[in-house]
Design a protein around this motif. Structure first.
Motif, PDB file in Angstrom:
ATOM      1  N   GLU A  25      42.585  46.721  47.518  1.00  0.00           N
ATOM      2  CA  GLU A  25      42.185  45.318  47.495  1.00  0.00           C
ATOM      3  C   GLU A  25      41.533  44.960  48.828  1.00  0.00           C
ATOM      4  OE1 GLU A  25      42.782  42.559  45.358  1.00  0.00           O
ATOM      5  OE2 GLU A  25      43.579  43.780  43.741  1.00  0.00           O
ATOM      6  N   ALA A  26      40.502  44.155  48.767  1.00  0.00           N
ATOM      7  CA  ALA A  26      39.853  43.687  49.982  1.00  0.00           C
ATOM      8  C   ALA A  26      40.723  42.622  50.637  1.00  0.00           C
ATOM      9  CB  ALA A  26      38.479  43.107  49.662  1.00  0.00           C
ATOM     10  N   GLU A  61      37.725  42.366  44.272  1.00  0.00           N
ATOM     11  CA  GLU A  61      38.157  43.721  43.933  1.00  0.00           C
ATOM     12  C   GLU A  61      37.015  44.617  43.481  1.00  0.00           C
ATOM     13  OE1 GLU A  61      38.183  41.274  40.288  1.00  0.00           O
ATOM     14  OE2 GLU A  61      39.021  40.948  42.273  1.00  0.00           O
ATOM     15  N   ARG A  62      35.876  44.029  43.106  1.00  0.00           N
ATOM     16  CA  ARG A  62      34.759  44.838  42.613  1.00  0.00           C
ATOM     17  C   ARG A  62      33.464  44.655  43.389  1.00  0.00           C
ATOM     18  NH1 ARG A  62      32.577  45.405  36.385  1.00  0.00           N
ATOM     19  NH2 ARG A  62      30.818  46.755  36.910  1.00  0.00           N
ATOM     20  N   TYR A  63      33.122  43.412  43.716  1.00  0.00           N
ATOM     21  CA  TYR A  63      31.802  43.107  44.280  1.00  0.00           C
ATOM     22  C   TYR A  63      31.876  42.655  45.736  1.00  0.00           C
ATOM     23  CZ  TYR A  63      30.271  42.986  39.405  1.00  0.00           C
ATOM     24  OH  TYR A  63      29.987  43.304  38.105  1.00  0.00           O
ATOM     25  N   TYR A  86      26.566  43.835  45.743  1.00  0.00           N
ATOM     26  CA  TYR A  86      26.830  45.248  45.486  1.00  0.00           C
ATOM     27  C   TYR A  86      28.045  45.385  44.585  1.00  0.00           C
ATOM     28  CZ  TYR A  86      23.626  45.699  49.334  1.00  0.00           C
ATOM     29  OH  TYR A  86      22.523  45.590  50.133  1.00  0.00           O
ATOM     30  N   ASP A  87      27.964  46.295  43.641  1.00  0.00           N
ATOM     31  CA  ASP A  87      29.066  46.608  42.737  1.00  0.00           C
ATOM     32  C   ASP A  87      29.752  47.859  43.273  1.00  0.00           C
ATOM     33  OD1 ASP A  87      30.758  47.456  40.715  1.00  0.00           O
ATOM     34  OD2 ASP A  87      29.315  47.047  39.105  1.00  0.00           O
ATOM     35  N   HIS A  88      30.908  47.686  43.869  1.00  0.00           N
ATOM     36  CA  HIS A  88      31.603  48.807  44.497  1.00  0.00           C
ATOM     37  C   HIS A  88      32.186  49.796  43.493  1.00  0.00           C
ATOM     38  CE1 HIS A  88      31.776  47.894  48.942  1.00  0.00           C
ATOM     39  NE2 HIS A  88      30.996  46.966  48.431  1.00  0.00           N
ATOM     40  N   ASN A  89      32.269  49.416  42.222  1.00  0.00           N
ATOM     41  CA  ASN A  89      32.739  50.375  41.217  1.00  0.00           C
ATOM     42  C   ASN A  89      31.735  51.500  41.011  1.00  0.00           C
ATOM     43  OD1 ASN A  89      35.045  48.893  40.867  1.00  0.00           O
ATOM     44  ND2 ASN A  89      34.575  48.231  38.789  1.00  0.00           N
ATOM     45  N   VAL A  90      30.443  51.195  41.157  1.00  0.00           N
ATOM     46  CA  VAL A  90      29.407  52.212  40.936  1.00  0.00           C
ATOM     47  C   VAL A  90      28.586  52.512  42.182  1.00  0.00           C
ATOM     48  CG1 VAL A  90      29.223  51.742  38.474  1.00  0.00           C
ATOM     49  CG2 VAL A  90      27.763  50.495  40.061  1.00  0.00           C
ATOM     50  N   THR A 129      22.252  49.814  46.351  1.00  0.00           N
ATOM     51  CA  THR A 129      21.447  49.085  45.381  1.00  0.00           C
ATOM     52  C   THR A 129      21.824  47.611  45.379  1.00  0.00           C
ATOM     53  OG1 THR A 129      21.350  51.068  44.011  1.00  0.00           O
ATOM     54  CG2 THR A 129      20.721  48.990  42.969  1.00  0.00           C
ATOM     55  N   ASN A 130      20.913  46.783  45.864  1.00  0.00           N
ATOM     56  CA  ASN A 130      21.131  45.346  45.896  1.00  0.00           C
ATOM     57  C   ASN A 130      20.868  44.773  44.505  1.00  0.00           C
ATOM     58  OD1 ASN A 130      21.257  42.623  46.401  1.00  0.00           O
ATOM     59  ND2 ASN A 130      19.585  42.577  47.874  1.00  0.00           N
ATOM     60  N   LEU A 131      21.887  44.151  43.918  1.00  0.00           N
ATOM     61  CA  LEU A 131      21.798  43.606  42.567  1.00  0.00           C
ATOM     62  C   LEU A 131      21.506  42.109  42.544  1.00  0.00           C
ATOM     63  CD1 LEU A 131      25.024  45.373  41.245  1.00  0.00           C
ATOM     64  CD2 LEU A 131      22.652  46.152  40.966  1.00  0.00           C
ATOM     65  N   ALA A 132      21.326  41.493  43.699  1.00  0.00           N
ATOM     66  CA  ALA A 132      21.230  40.036  43.782  1.00  0.00           C
ATOM     67  C   ALA A 132      20.074  39.450  42.983  1.00  0.00           C
ATOM     68  CB  ALA A 132      21.125  39.592  45.242  1.00  0.00           C
ATOM     69  N   ASN A 133      18.998  40.166  42.807  1.00  0.00           N
ATOM     70  CA  ASN A 133      17.844  39.624  42.089  1.00  0.00           C
ATOM     71  C   ASN A 133      17.848  39.962  40.602  1.00  0.00           C
ATOM     72  OD1 ASN A 133      16.722  38.378  44.354  1.00  0.00           O
ATOM     73  ND2 ASN A 133      15.836  40.314  45.027  1.00  0.00           N
ATOM     74  N   GLN A 134      18.887  40.608  40.131  1.00  0.00           N
ATOM     75  CA  GLN A 134      18.971  40.949  38.711  1.00  0.00           C
ATOM     76  C   GLN A 134      19.697  39.829  37.971  1.00  0.00           C
ATOM     77  OE1 GLN A 134      20.306  44.949  37.950  1.00  0.00           O
ATOM     78  NE2 GLN A 134      19.256  45.751  39.768  1.00  0.00           N
ATOM     79  N   SER A 135      19.057  39.271  36.967  1.00  0.00           N
ATOM     80  CA  SER A 135      19.556  38.072  36.286  1.00  0.00           C
ATOM     81  C   SER A 135      20.950  38.247  35.690  1.00  0.00           C
ATOM     82  CB  SER A 135      18.575  37.630  35.202  1.00  0.00           C
ATOM     83  OG  SER A 135      18.403  38.649  34.239  1.00  0.00           O
ATOM     84  N   GLU A 136      21.304  39.450  35.260  1.00  0.00           N
ATOM     85  CA  GLU A 136      22.621  39.644  34.646  1.00  0.00           C
ATOM     86  C   GLU A 136      23.777  39.481  35.638  1.00  0.00           C
ATOM     87  OE1 GLU A 136      20.983  43.962  34.998  1.00  0.00           O
ATOM     88  OE2 GLU A 136      20.159  41.959  34.704  1.00  0.00           O
TER      89      GLU A 136
END
Length: 159
Positions: free
Chosen positions: A22-23, A79-81, A94-98, A104-111
């Motif tokens: 846990e963070a 716990e994940r991001y 960032y998704d620390h699970n993957v 890989t910066n996910l901030a600009n991905q709509s999902e």
């Protein structure tokens, strides 16, 4: 990496350790010590006591860890991001699970907009100037290095 530090708590008479993923925040150290010593809580503390982790290996934190680096640069880690918001408004997620190394910066991905909105509520709304600064007109050490890079000069710390 600059906000990742090991935190080890060893209780008296403890013979075996347990690793938690846990963070948590270094702001949690003081409330943990006061709790373990049976001292009263200090309402102005921003951290959470880690005593529940010590007493229950399956405890889940109900609040993400919040980190600040420089002036108005904040990160929120659950716990994940890990979500980062910089003072210029730019963002990283960032998704620390993957992606535990944050490539890989996910901030600009709509999902991921819902994830960002969930974490963004934890970003501090009150910011204090660094010690010794009366205003932010000249910027802090980050602003100084940015100006040096823009002028193609070698920053002081690299020379």
């Amino acid at each position: 990496e600059s906000t990742h530090v090991p935190l080890v708590i060893k209780m008296p008479k403890q013979t075996q350790g347990v690793e938690y993923t846990e963070a948590v925040s270094l702001l949690d150290v003081y409330p943990t010590i006061t709790s373990l010593c049976g001292l009263p809580e200090v309402p102005s503390n921003e951290g959470l006591s880690l005593t529940p982790f010590i007493n229950n290996p399956d405890f889940k934190r109900n609040k993400p860890a919040v980190m600040t680096w420089g002036y108005k640069n904040h990160a929120v880690r659950d716990e994940r991001y890990r979500y980062i918001q910089y003072r210029d408004g730019s963002e990283e997620l960032y998704d620390h699970n993957v992606d535990p190394n944050e490539h890989t910066n996910l901030a600009n991905q709509s999902e991921y907009k819902g994830v960002i909105e969930k974490l963004k509520v934890w970003i501090p709304t009150k910011n204090r100037l660094p010690y010794g600064m009366e205003d932010f007109k000249q910027g802090d050490f980050l602003e100084k290095h940015l100006r040096e890079w823009e002028q193609n000069d070698v920053p002081d710390f690299l020379s």
